[in-house]
Design a protein around this motif. Sequence first.
Motif, mmCIF file in Angstrom:
data_model
loop_
_atom_site.group_PDB
_atom_site.id
_atom_site.type_symbol
_atom_site.label_atom_id
_atom_site.label_comp_id
_atom_site.label_asym_id
_atom_site.label_seq_id
_atom_site.Cartn_x
_atom_site.Cartn_y
_atom_site.Cartn_z
ATOM 1 N N LEU A 1 0.814 -1.205 0.000
ATOM 2 C CA LEU A 1 0.000 0.000 0.000
ATOM 3 C C LEU A 1 0.856 1.267 0.000
ATOM 4 C CD1 LEU A 1 -2.868 -1.025 2.451
ATOM 5 C CD2 LEU A 1 -2.882 -1.007 -0.056
ATOM 6 N N SER B 1 -6.274 0.255 -5.028
ATOM 7 C CA SER B 1 -7.576 -0.325 -4.740
ATOM 8 C C SER B 1 -8.290 -0.757 -6.015
ATOM 9 C CB SER B 1 -8.434 0.679 -3.961
ATOM 10 O OG SER B 1 -9.716 0.159 -3.706
ATOM 11 N N GLN B 2 -8.271 0.099 -7.031
ATOM 12 C CA GLN B 2 -8.930 -0.234 -8.293
ATOM 13 C C GLN B 2 -8.281 -1.444 -8.951
ATOM 14 O OE1 GLN B 2 -8.609 3.439 -10.458
ATOM 15 N NE2 GLN B 2 -10.437 4.341 -9.512
#
Length: 377
Positions: free
Chosen positions: A227, A351-352
């Motif tokens: 992340l 995230s996508q």
Amino acid sequence: MDQNRNIGGTFRTVLSRPDEIMLAAGASGELLAARLRVALAACLFLLPVTNALTGGLPGESVIGFGGAAFVNIFALLWLRLARRPRHYRWLPFATAAFDVTATTVVLALLGAQYLPAALNSMVVWCCYVLAILMTALRSDGRITVFAGALALVQYGMLIAMVFLTASADQLLSPEYGAVTPGSQIQRLILLALTTALTATIVYRMQRLVQMSGIDGLTGLPNRTWLLHRMPWLLEAAHEQGRSLSLALIDLDHFKAINTDLGHRVGDRVLCHVAAVLQDALNESEWLVRLGGEELVLVMPLPVGAAWERMEVLRQRAAAHPFHPGTPRGEPIRITVSVGVAASPHDGHDTSQLLGRADRRLKHAKRGGRNRVVARDE
């Protein structure tokens, strides 16, 4: 010998470029440092006011006001630049150099007005200490060492200039006391100790963050690492006009392995697959354990090339069965299902991309497992 090796390893770690998690933490720390600098710079106006109200030398008050105004202007500039840290990678070094050099300039101006003030102004000298301590917010040991070394060099040069140009009578002052070589050496030692202590704090922070970014079972980077790393990779790919693909990898029938053979064997199977894949990667590819039996592979490739790459790795996993290592344990053939998504076509953030890759992974599972899906079906 071991202790010297450990010290050397610690020193190399402090001077090495931090990983992406630390750089991300340092970017937010630079913004925090910029905000703190603005607050401290505003407080600097209190010093000349206090000096004037308590009967200090008028020249010192004028220099104090001028120095405070100069620092405040630059503090606002650094704050504006710190809001876009990824566009100004040099900013932490520039601001650290500014903090140290501004202190030296103010001391030099005080010395031009009244010589003992250049070396015995404790209030201004403490700004060196603050400048070094503030580098801990950047989470980068290189900046701490840079600021500490710069403070030592600049203050050392100031000491040399004063003692080379001043007579003994000029170094005596009822306001600031006697300027002696011993006291100045002690101040240099304090700056060195402050640098060492701050660098140790940064090293400890790096170790803690590094541990939080590594999966304890496989030794691979974990979700936290991903992340923090992905935004940097996506930004770099966008700036260079390249694609970046993300492959979500899931071990087939892993729950059955845990149920039939136990979780310890399941952990060994996961480590085995991770090692098989890791051994086939190049320096521009990153394998991450997302959680459970799911792995993620990040590749600087467009979706078509990423599909071909994952096909090779899928076949490699199937061709390397897991050996339980028991007399009656038969080799277990491990297969993987994979969903691939690529930026910018499938998404512009982590995230996508994970969401699109997860949908394609489910297609691979429904399609019979042991396959790679890189487009919606």
